[in-house]
Design an enzyme around this catalytic site. Structure first.
Site, PDB file in Angstrom:
ATOM      1  N   LYS A 109       0.839  -1.209   0.000  1.00 20.18           N
ATOM      2  CA  LYS A 109       0.000   0.000   0.000  1.00 20.18           C
ATOM      3  C   LYS A 109       0.871   1.255   0.000  1.00 20.18           C
ATOM      4  CE  LYS A 109      -2.949   0.567   3.540  1.00 20.18           C
ATOM      5  NZ  LYS A 109      -2.735   1.803   4.304  1.00 20.18           N
ATOM      6  N   SER A 152       7.298   9.283  12.023  1.00 18.47           N
ATOM      7  CA  SER A 152       6.231   9.126  11.036  1.00 18.47           C
ATOM      8  C   SER A 152       6.771   9.226   9.623  1.00 18.47           C
ATOM      9  CB  SER A 152       5.161  10.202  11.244  1.00 18.47           C
ATOM     10  OG  SER A 152       4.286  10.204  10.132  1.00 18.47           O
ATOM     11  N   ASP A 190       2.199  -1.081  11.824  1.00 16.67           N
ATOM     12  CA  ASP A 190       0.868  -1.523  11.386  1.00 16.67           C
ATOM     13  C   ASP A 190       0.563  -2.964  11.791  1.00 16.67           C
ATOM     14  OD1 ASP A 190       0.347   0.931  10.247  1.00 16.67           O
ATOM     15  OD2 ASP A 190       1.130   0.355   8.286  1.00 16.67           O
TER      16      ASP A 190
HETATM   17  C1  S3P Z   1       2.701   4.801   6.202  1.00 21.88           C
HETATM   18  C2  S3P Z   1       3.270   5.186   7.378  1.00 21.88           C
HETATM   19  C3  S3P Z   1       2.747   4.779   8.695  1.00 21.88           C
HETATM   20  C4  S3P Z   1       1.787   3.603   8.594  1.00 21.88           C
HETATM   21  C5  S3P Z   1       0.819   3.767   7.462  1.00 21.88           C
HETATM   22  C6  S3P Z   1       1.551   3.887   6.137  1.00 21.88           C
HETATM   23  C7  S3P Z   1       3.288   5.295   4.941  1.00 21.88           C
HETATM   24  O1  S3P Z   1       2.059   5.878   9.265  1.00 21.88           O
HETATM   25  O2  S3P Z   1       1.081   3.429   9.801  1.00 21.88           O
HETATM   26  O3  S3P Z   1      -0.058   2.653   7.384  1.00 21.88           O
HETATM   27  O4  S3P Z   1       2.979   4.742   3.863  1.00 21.88           O
HETATM   28  O5  S3P Z   1       4.090   6.239   4.993  1.00 21.88           O
HETATM   29  P1  S3P Z   1       2.859   7.027  10.106  1.00 21.88           P
HETATM   30  O6  S3P Z   1       3.788   7.648   9.183  1.00 21.88           O
HETATM   31  O7  S3P Z   1       1.806   7.963  10.589  1.00 21.88           O
HETATM   32  O8  S3P Z   1       3.503   6.271  11.223  1.00 21.88           O
END
Ligand code: S3P
Length: 449
Positions: free
Chosen positions: A28, A174, A327
């Site tokens: 994803k 993040s 996740d």
């Molecule tokens: C993601 C980063 C994560 C993750 C999300 C996908 C991404 O979130 O939980 O499902 O694709 O950059 P955070 O960056 O808020 O930790």
């Protein structure tokens, strides 16, 4: 926290051994990034293995609204004719990112240094999540944002007309915030620097390099220092999206818990910023074998052979590992419930601001299934009932959160009594083929009614 418009109640119950090959869909995170960078390149990017979950489809629609030509040629086979860095057009309608925090935050970054306005919204889950973590650093570039109280969607962002480059130390670990800053930095002159105290998933850095941007990464005393040189001309790419380790986690954990199971999950990412769950499962005593290590789509991958593991032990997961499995905590909590002893998950406070408050959702759901749980702001402790020891027999709220729904459907396969999930609809955001894939392995998971 209500269910989606037309809830899809689902149920799972004890199954015979799971067997076969679980070909999980595309990643994803990488799918969102491929669409966005394709839209920012000049010329046609081809994407194969794109995840066709609702989150990613919403990002594809958004890229069209910003002026890119996004075309589906067949399952997972897409092209994006991009408009170039700084070439986004002003959308003539509200951008609805549905359930996707990644979609909205990355797109806000991508448009924040172009002098256009865009209004973003999402579903009830997304409209509760904090956006200030993204709009704060975007303001440093010169962008402005007006949203609801607490920095919530719906929100209008006006991109900077004369963006300046930014040096930004992430206050929270993040990848979404890091990526928003890097994407904004693309249309700022000079060098944009992001410093992350803890490594988070690095797909944006990898893919930016693939599209021809200059990105350097150095380890300094403050953490990882990522430097992007602004205003590159991004070159279109052929992006082969590897399979999603966060989706693989569900059949992997199901096979560990259901007696007699043996499955293979091909092409699962072994990117060290994503593989914390697999490290943890091995520490708990899981029979996992990593075969044929290789590179696919610029990511290290391996085929996972998973066998039922009846003597899993509770362990402590260190805070430093949390970002690499952020996740996967819902499904880890399910495995922990079926292990001997307690599993202590540290450094998990970011789970409170995901699609739901995942600490609360897991704690309440596990308690309903007869499992004792302790929590504080940043820790989740699950007291395992041992193999076959979880009573189950409850209906659990999925709270518009795909991973909560899938985690409890996995638990139902190993519990004494069936587990119901009030709404499996959100599963389509990330893993639209979850139900047939799990049924194909022999799992008793189905819609009710
Ligand atoms: C993601 C980063 C994560 C993750 C999300 C996908 C991404 O979130 O939980 O499902 O694709 O950059 P955070 O960056 O808020 O930790």
């Amino acid at each position: 926290m209500s269910a989606s418009e037309t809830p899809i109640p689902m149920i799972s119950e004890a199954s015979g051994p799971l067997s076969g090959v679980a070909e999980v869909p595309g990643d994803k995170s990488i799918s969102h990034r491929a669409l966005i960078l394709g839209a920012l390149a000049v010329g046609e990017t081809r994407i194969t293995g794109l995840l066709e979950g609702q989150d990613v489809l919403d990002t594809a629609a958004a890229m069209r609204a910003f002026g890119a030509t996004v075309t589906r040629h067949g399952p997972g086979d897409w092209t994006v004719a991009g408009v170039g860095v700084g070439g986004f057009a002003e959308p003539d309608r509200v951008i609805d990112c549905g359930n996707s925090g990644t979609g909205v935050r990355l797109i806000m970054g991508a448009m924040a240094t172009t002098p256009i306005a865009a209004t973003f919204t999402g579903d009830a889950s997304l409209n509760r999540r904090p956006m200030g973590r993204v709009t704060d650093p975007l303001a440093l570039f010169g962008a402005r944002a007006w949203g609801r109280a607490g920095g919530r969607l719906p929100m209008t962002v006006v991109g900077a007309a004369d963006p300046v480059p930014v040096r930004y130390a992430l206050p929270v670990p993040s990848a979404q915030v890091k990526s928003a800053v890097l994407l904004a930095g693309l249309n700022a002159p000079g060098q944009t620097v992001v410093i992350e105290p803890e490594a988070t998933r690095d797909h944006t850095e990898r893919m930016l390099r693939g599209f021809g941007a200059e990105v350097t990464v150095a380890d300094g005393p403050e953490g990882r220092v990522i430097t992007l040189t602004g205003q590159p001309e991004l070159r279109p790419q052929a992006v082969a999206v590897p399979r999603d380790p966060s989706s693989a986690a569900f059949p992997v954990c199901a096979a560990l818990l259901v007696p007699g199971s043996e499955i293979t999950v091909p092409g699962v990412s072994q990117n060290p910023t994503r593989n914390g769950l697999f490290t943890t499962l091995v520490e708990m005593g899981a029979d996992l074998v990593f075969e044929n290590p290789r590179e696919e789509g610029g990511e290290p991958v391996a085929d996972l052979r998973v066998r039922h593991s009846g003597a899993l032990r509770g362990i402590e997961t260190p805070a430093a590992r949390a970002a690499s499995m952020i996740d996967e905590f819902p499904v880890l909590a399910v495995v922990a419930a079926c292990a001997e002893g307690s599993t202590v998950m540290r450094g998990v406070k970011e789970l409170r601001v995901k699609e739901s408050d995942r600490i609360d959702a897991m704690a309440r759901g596990l308690e309903a299934c007869g499992v004792t749980v302790e929590e504080d702001a940043d820790t989740l402790i699950v007291h395992g009932r041992g193999a076959g020891g979880v009573p189950g027999g409850a209906t659990v709220e999925s709270r518009l959160d795909h991973r909560i729904a899938m985690a409890f459907l996995v638990l139902g396969l190993a519990a004494k009594a069936a587990i119901r999930v009030d709404d499996g609809g959100p599963i389509a955001t990330s893993f639209p083929v979850f139900e047939p894939l799990m049924q194909g392995l022999g799992a008793a998971i189905r819609r009710e009614g």
